[in-house]
Design an enzyme around this catalytic site. Structure first.
Site, mmCIF file in Angstrom:
data_model
loop_
_atom_site.group_PDB
_atom_site.id
_atom_site.type_symbol
_atom_site.label_atom_id
_atom_site.label_comp_id
_atom_site.label_asym_id
_atom_site.label_seq_id
_atom_site.Cartn_x
_atom_site.Cartn_y
_atom_site.Cartn_z
ATOM 1 N N GLY A 1 102.905 64.633 17.511
ATOM 2 C CA GLY A 1 103.055 65.450 16.308
ATOM 3 C C GLY A 1 104.418 66.077 16.127
ATOM 4 O O GLY A 1 104.598 66.897 15.217
ATOM 5 N N ASP A 2 105.391 65.721 16.967
ATOM 6 C CA ASP A 2 106.704 66.368 16.881
ATOM 7 C C ASP A 2 107.818 65.380 17.211
ATOM 8 O O ASP A 2 108.638 65.613 18.104
ATOM 9 C CB ASP A 2 106.743 67.559 17.852
ATOM 10 C CG ASP A 2 107.900 68.507 17.584
ATOM 11 O OD1 ASP A 2 108.443 68.485 16.465
ATOM 12 O OD2 ASP A 2 108.264 69.272 18.502
ATOM 13 N N LEU A 3 107.846 64.277 16.474
ATOM 14 C CA LEU A 3 108.783 63.188 16.776
ATOM 15 C C LEU A 3 110.147 63.377 16.107
ATOM 16 O O LEU A 3 110.648 62.479 15.433
ATOM 17 C CB LEU A 3 108.178 61.839 16.356
ATOM 18 C CG LEU A 3 107.138 61.249 17.316
ATOM 19 C CD1 LEU A 3 106.509 60.010 16.706
ATOM 20 C CD2 LEU A 3 107.770 60.923 18.660
ATOM 21 N N ASN B 1 113.427 64.685 20.573
ATOM 22 C CA ASN B 1 112.338 64.302 21.477
ATOM 23 C C ASN B 1 112.302 62.806 21.761
ATOM 24 O O ASN B 1 111.350 62.319 22.375
ATOM 25 C CB ASN B 1 110.986 64.745 20.907
ATOM 26 C CG ASN B 1 110.695 66.201 21.189
ATOM 27 O OD1 ASN B 1 111.274 66.790 22.096
ATOM 28 N ND2 ASN B 1 109.800 66.791 20.408
#
Length: 217
Positions: A68-70, A74
């Site tokens: 959920g945090d690409l 990251n």
């Protein structure tokens, strides 16, 4: 992704972990953001863009379990001794998943957009979700106009901005009081972030066409 050689996630070292401490294997690499530079060969940029998009589409349409945090910070890029590129994906603490029915709705929506069946997109949302839509005809008309405009009069996919399409779709849903599970927001955000990164690497990236092979499975 355990059987994927070029997509890696840090693994917990269980003997060093507790309810308050998480220790994972070390991940080397350079932020994928660095590869958006004009100094990087276009062939490398295109390859990385395709790797990232395929990774996300597998998460969304095959696994129904996505990071959920690409954002670029990251995603690290490493080069193996053989010269192959690999992605090391960090910070997987934020994730998303849809119910079976909502996952099917998402796939059918994308499929309808790919085939140009704009009215079916509207019908799917009315049939598969709770709503207080007071004018189904107006809702269908707006959805038809959205999909047809996004695809263009020539019905080609290469000009479809999926991020913009999804943003406008949610605006129409909100305006007509058609409710979706909150997890839809998570998957839309993941797609928007990855598509933006992908197109900064490869402006010709066509996420919708890439998604077609996953939807058809």
């Amino acid at each position: 992704f355990k059987d994927y050689q070029h997509i890696n996630f840090p693994r917990p070292i269980r003997r060093l972990c507790s309810s308050q401490v998480l220790v994972e294997t070390w991940a080397e690499g350079t932020s994928i953001r660095e590869y958006t530079s004009s100094n990087v060969p276009p062939s490398v940029q295109k390859h990385l863009a395709q790797m990232g998009v395929d990774m996300l589409l597998k998460m969304v349409f095959k696994d129904n379990f996505w990071h959920g945090d690409l954002h670029p910070g990251n995603i690290l890029v490493t080069e193996t001794s053989r010269g192959d590129l690999e992605l090391n994906v960090l910070d997987a603490g934020i994730y998303g998943s849809l119910s079976e029915s909502d996952s099917r709705l998402l796939s059918q929506t994308f499929s309808s957009i790919v085939t140009g069946d704009s009215e079916r997109v509207a019908r799917l949302f009315l049939e598969r979700s709770e709503h207080e839509c007071t004018s189904k005809e107006a809702f269908v008309a707006e959805m038809r106009a959205l999909v047809d405009t996004a695809r263009g009069v020539q019905l080609t996919l290469d000009r479809v901005d999926v991020s913009e399409l999804l943003q406008n779709l949610f605006s129409i849903l909100t305006r007509h009081r058609v409710r979706l599970d909150a997890a839809f927001s998570s998957v839309v955000l993941a797609i928007m972030v990855l598509e933006g990164l992908g197109r900064s690497l490869d402006p010709s990236l066509d996420l919708l066409t890439c998604a077609a092979k996953y939807i058809a499975r």
